[in-house]
Design a protein around this motif. Structure first.
Motif, PDB file in Angstrom:
ATOM      1  N   ARG A  70       0.829  -1.205   0.000  1.00  0.00           N
ATOM      2  CA  ARG A  70       0.000   0.000   0.000  1.00  0.00           C
ATOM      3  C   ARG A  70       0.867   1.259   0.000  1.00  0.00           C
ATOM      4  N   MET A  71       1.991   1.231   0.731  1.00  0.00           N
ATOM      5  CA  MET A  71       2.879   2.389   0.737  1.00  0.00           C
ATOM      6  C   MET A  71       3.516   2.583  -0.637  1.00  0.00           C
ATOM      7  N   ARG A  72       3.885   1.469  -1.295  1.00  0.00           N
ATOM      8  CA  ARG A  72       4.444   1.584  -2.642  1.00  0.00           C
ATOM      9  C   ARG A  72       3.413   2.177  -3.598  1.00  0.00           C
ATOM     10  N   ALA A  73       2.163   1.750  -3.449  1.00  0.00           N
ATOM     11  CA  ALA A  73       1.095   2.270  -4.309  1.00  0.00           C
ATOM     12  C   ALA A  73       0.890   3.758  -4.084  1.00  0.00           C
ATOM     13  N   GLU A  74       0.973   4.195  -2.816  1.00  0.00           N
ATOM     14  CA  GLU A  74       0.796   5.619  -2.526  1.00  0.00           C
ATOM     15  C   GLU A  74       1.900   6.443  -3.194  1.00  0.00           C
ATOM     16  N   ALA A  75       3.131   5.967  -3.119  1.00  0.00           N
ATOM     17  CA  ALA A  75       4.235   6.680  -3.764  1.00  0.00           C
ATOM     18  C   ALA A  75       4.031   6.732  -5.284  1.00  0.00           C
ATOM     19  N   ALA A  76       3.550   5.633  -5.870  1.00  0.00           N
ATOM     20  CA  ALA A  76       3.310   5.607  -7.305  1.00  0.00           C
ATOM     21  C   ALA A  76       2.211   6.592  -7.694  1.00  0.00           C
ATOM     22  N   CYS A  77       1.169   6.695  -6.873  1.00  0.00           N
ATOM     23  CA  CYS A  77       0.081   7.639  -7.152  1.00  0.00           C
ATOM     24  C   CYS A  77       0.583   9.085  -7.103  1.00  0.00           C
ATOM     25  N   LEU A  78       1.401   9.400  -6.119  1.00  0.00           N
ATOM     26  CA  LEU A  78       1.935  10.754  -6.006  1.00  0.00           C
ATOM     27  C   LEU A  78       2.769  11.113  -7.231  1.00  0.00           C
ATOM     28  N   ARG A  79       3.594  10.187  -7.664  1.00  0.00           N
ATOM     29  CA  ARG A  79       4.456  10.469  -8.817  1.00  0.00           C
ATOM     30  C   ARG A  79       3.627  10.629 -10.094  1.00  0.00           C
ATOM     31  N   ALA A  80       2.635   9.752 -10.274  1.00  0.00           N
ATOM     32  CA  ALA A  80       1.810   9.826 -11.482  1.00  0.00           C
ATOM     33  C   ALA A  80       0.937  11.070 -11.476  1.00  0.00           C
ATOM     34  N   ALA A  81       0.388  11.417 -10.321  1.00  0.00           N
ATOM     35  CA  ALA A  81      -0.466  12.605 -10.229  1.00  0.00           C
ATOM     36  C   ALA A  81       0.338  13.870 -10.478  1.00  0.00           C
ATOM     37  N   ARG A  82       1.552  13.914  -9.944  1.00  0.00           N
ATOM     38  CA  ARG A  82       2.401  15.092 -10.152  1.00  0.00           C
ATOM     39  C   ARG A  82       2.721  15.264 -11.637  1.00  0.00           C
ATOM     40  N   ALA A  83       2.995  14.146 -12.312  1.00  0.00           N
ATOM     41  CA  ALA A  83       3.295  14.212 -13.740  1.00  0.00           C
ATOM     42  C   ALA A  83       2.089  14.690 -14.548  1.00  0.00           C
ATOM     43  N   ALA A  84       0.865  14.485 -14.008  1.00  0.00           N
ATOM     44  CA  ALA A  84      -0.349  14.886 -14.707  1.00  0.00           C
ATOM     45  C   ALA A  84      -0.808  16.294 -14.339  1.00  0.00           C
ATOM     46  N   GLY A 213      -5.114  29.434  -3.310  1.00  0.00           N
ATOM     47  CA  GLY A 213      -5.926  28.259  -3.626  1.00  0.00           C
ATOM     48  C   GLY A 213      -5.307  26.985  -3.101  1.00  0.00           C
ATOM     49  N   VAL A 214      -5.597  25.867  -3.747  1.00  0.00           N
ATOM     50  CA  VAL A 214      -5.126  24.557  -3.289  1.00  0.00           C
ATOM     51  C   VAL A 214      -3.652  24.396  -3.638  1.00  0.00           C
ATOM     52  N   GLU A 215      -2.854  24.178  -2.620  1.00  0.00           N
ATOM     53  CA  GLU A 215      -1.405  23.995  -2.805  1.00  0.00           C
ATOM     54  C   GLU A 215      -1.027  22.521  -2.930  1.00  0.00           C
ATOM     55  N   GLY A 216      -1.827  21.624  -2.352  1.00  0.00           N
ATOM     56  CA  GLY A 216      -1.448  20.219  -2.394  1.00  0.00           C
ATOM     57  C   GLY A 216      -2.600  19.295  -2.037  1.00  0.00           C
ATOM     58  N   VAL A 217      -2.614  18.124  -2.667  1.00  0.00           N
ATOM     59  CA  VAL A 217      -3.547  17.044  -2.346  1.00  0.00           C
ATOM     60  C   VAL A 217      -2.733  15.947  -1.680  1.00  0.00           C
ATOM     61  N   LEU A 218      -3.087  15.601  -0.454  1.00  0.00           N
ATOM     62  CA  LEU A 218      -2.284  14.699   0.369  1.00  0.00           C
ATOM     63  C   LEU A 218      -3.006  13.364   0.581  1.00  0.00           C
ATOM     64  N   ASP A 219      -2.313  12.445   1.278  1.00  0.00           N
ATOM     65  CA  ASP A 219      -2.892  11.203   1.813  1.00  0.00           C
ATOM     66  C   ASP A 219      -3.579  10.360   0.737  1.00  0.00           C
ATOM     67  N   TRP A 220      -2.772   9.685  -0.057  1.00  0.00           N
ATOM     68  CA  TRP A 220      -3.260   8.869  -1.171  1.00  0.00           C
ATOM     69  C   TRP A 220      -3.356   7.394  -0.796  1.00  0.00           C
ATOM     70  N   GLU A 221      -3.370   7.064   0.463  1.00  0.00           N
ATOM     71  CA  GLU A 221      -3.300   5.657   0.867  1.00  0.00           C
ATOM     72  C   GLU A 221      -4.561   4.866   0.513  1.00  0.00           C
ATOM     73  N   LEU A 222      -5.688   5.540   0.271  1.00  0.00           N
ATOM     74  CA  LEU A 222      -6.917   4.841  -0.092  1.00  0.00           C
ATOM     75  C   LEU A 222      -7.201   4.905  -1.594  1.00  0.00           C
ATOM     76  N   ALA A 223      -6.219   5.326  -2.382  1.00  0.00           N
ATOM     77  CA  ALA A 223      -6.410   5.433  -3.834  1.00  0.00           C
ATOM     78  C   ALA A 223      -6.704   4.060  -4.441  1.00  0.00           C
ATOM     79  N   HIS A 224      -7.533   4.064  -5.483  1.00  0.00           N
ATOM     80  CA  HIS A 224      -7.904   2.835  -6.178  1.00  0.00           C
ATOM     81  C   HIS A 224      -8.444   3.200  -7.553  1.00  0.00           C
ATOM     82  N   ARG A 225      -8.786   2.212  -8.325  1.00  0.00           N
ATOM     83  CA  ARG A 225      -9.434   2.450  -9.600  1.00  0.00           C
ATOM     84  C   ARG A 225     -10.940   2.338  -9.408  1.00  0.00           C
TER      85      ARG A 225
END
Length: 460
Positions: A70-84, A213-225
């Motif tokens: 789950r921690m690996r997934a959270e890191a992957a979500c942060l990296r992908a979201a930042r790139a988008a 405005g919004v500076e950051g979106v945090l806490d991606w541990e519950l991310a899913h498809r």
């Protein structure tokens, strides 16, 4: 270093960061932050040998409760979201473990902005940001949903209603309101949109808001498809309004939210679909709250915060009854129960138990709490004071409430709420029956009068 930093040491963090570059690192201002019911969160500064100073945040699983995938997934979500183009912090380091950390973790840059919901809702310096916040959050949600799911293949793709129903059934604790909500959700399910990256906890408390405005979106541990409207419905759940009166994050309208989403995504979600996901989100928070309480009740992770969350499940029960139309603004509540008489002059003398609790609450809340400098300790103290208030109110009116509750159940031929719930599940009892509705809503109202009487006041 703040002693509340626990087992995390500045030396351990310095060694992790040194592995990311060629210069030595020293770590200062290490302190544990409040919040994070399932993760430990720390703030610290790092100074490299060339004098460069950087501000970071560490997210770490509690020792013995690690979930590396789950921690690996959270890191992957942060990296992908930042790139988008989603405003998220840059991940500096993430691993399953490291010497001195001893559990899965990620280190990310510390962004500016306010994260405490009540400050976001009230701080005058954030007035301009608040005025457009609902619109902006719609646009940011659309950017999240535009992240290619191929970038996060490890995320789960479960049916959300089946998943939340399964968690609930595993408690073996049938609840009438949950059964009513599950039946409604199954009967009114909208068409599913294409599966996207869903943040899973998109709300105040997991956002950093600044004057711009919004500076950051945090806490991606519950991310899913899942369905994109899930994030929008979650943002509308009353629990995340934090005392605000507007339906979206306490600051805006559903139309503003959808306007922002449409501007970015070039399609507009349907209001009926949004309502379904708001009902689902309210049920989801009810079940997740009970799940967190279960960790405390089983002894897996003893926590005053989890104990308090367990009692606050009745808030979500009330919210579900409201948004499903089972109670309205003019519906009569059960009469106020008469307080138990004080047992003056009994074996144990005076003050009696309510009096002792009253003295402890006053001393802790008005005397000690204002003098506590450590934010973490002050937060835990506030929770404990609230638990004492709940215990005091139940002690004073609990017997009268239980008697009234038993009377309502007798009128519909049920021994307890579990039997009532199971008979609703099987269709033997109709929630539209006035006596059934009275038994269901009356029980929730009695719980709220003890746990949080202010929640009985409508916010919309």
């Amino acid at each position: 270093m703040n002693p509340d930093a626990g087992a995390v040491t500045a030396q351990a963090l310095a060694e992790v960061l040194a592995g990311q570059g060629s210069t030595a690192v020293s770590v200062t201002e290490l302190r544990r932050l409040t919040g994070g019911a399932s993760r430990q969160i720390f703030s610290f500064d790092a100074v490299r040998g060339d004098g460069t100073r950087s501000a970071y945040v560490l997210r770490r699983d509690p020792s013995g409760h690690g979930d590396a995938p789950r921690m690996r997934a959270e890191a992957a979500c942060l990296r992908a979201a930042r790139a988008a183009g989603v405003p998220v912090p840059r991940v500096v380091s993430a691993a399953d473990t490291a010497p001195g950390l001893d559990s899965p973790f990620l280190i990310m840059e510390r962004l500016p902005g306010e994260s405490i919901p009540r400050r976001i809702l009230r701080d005058e310096s954030l007035a301009a940001a608040r005025a457009r916040l609902a619109h902006d959050l719609g646009a940011i949600a659309a950017r999240i949903h535009a992240v290619p799911v191929s970038e996060v293949p490890m995320l789960a793709d479960d049916d959300p209603l089946d998943a939340i129903s399964g968690i609930y059934r595993d408690f073996h604790e049938p609840r009438p309101v949950v059964e009513i909500a599950l039946r409604w959700l199954a009967a009114h399910r909208p068409e599913t949109h294409r599966k996207v990256l869903v943040h899973g906890d998109f709300r105040l408390g997991n956002l950093l808001v600044g004057t711009g405005g919004v500076e950051g979106v945090l806490d991606w541990e519950l991310a899913h498809r899942g369905d994109p409207i899930e994030d929008l419905g979650w943002l509308c759940v009353r629990a995340w309004r934090f005392g605000g009166t507007a339906p979206v994050a306490g600051v805006g309208t559903r139309e503003e939210l959808l306007d922002g989403y449409e501007r970015e995504a070039h399609w507009r979600p349907d209001l009926n679909d949004l309502h379904w996901w708001e009902v689902f989100g309210t049920l989801r928070w009810l079940v997740l709250g009970r799940f967190q309480a279960q960790r405390h009740l089983r002894g897996d992770e003893r926590s005053a915060e989890f104990a308090a969350i367990g009692r606050r499940v009745c808030e979500s029960e009330w919210d579900l009854l409201r948004i499903l139309g089972m109670i309205g603004h003019g519906d009569a509540l059960p009469p106020e129960p008469r307080p138990e008489p004080h047992h003056r002059g009994d074996l144990h003398g005076l003050p009696d138990v309510p009096g002792l609790l009253d003295a402890a609450i006053a001393e802790l809340g008005d005397g000690i709490a204002p003098a506590v400098d450590d934010p973490g300790a002050a937060y835990r103290l506030k929770i404990c004071v609230n638990l004492l208030r709940i215990a005091q109110r139940e002690l004073v009116v609990g017997s009268a409430q239980r008697a009234a509750h038993a009377g309502r159940l007798t009128r519909i031929g049920c021994r307890d709420e579990a039997e009532l719930a199971l008979r609703i599940r099987t269709g033997q009892l109709d929630p539209a029956d006035p006596n059934v509705r009275s038994a269901v809503a009356g029980a929730v109202a009695e719980r709220l009068r003890v746990t949080n009487p202010r929640h009985l006041v409508s916010r919309e």
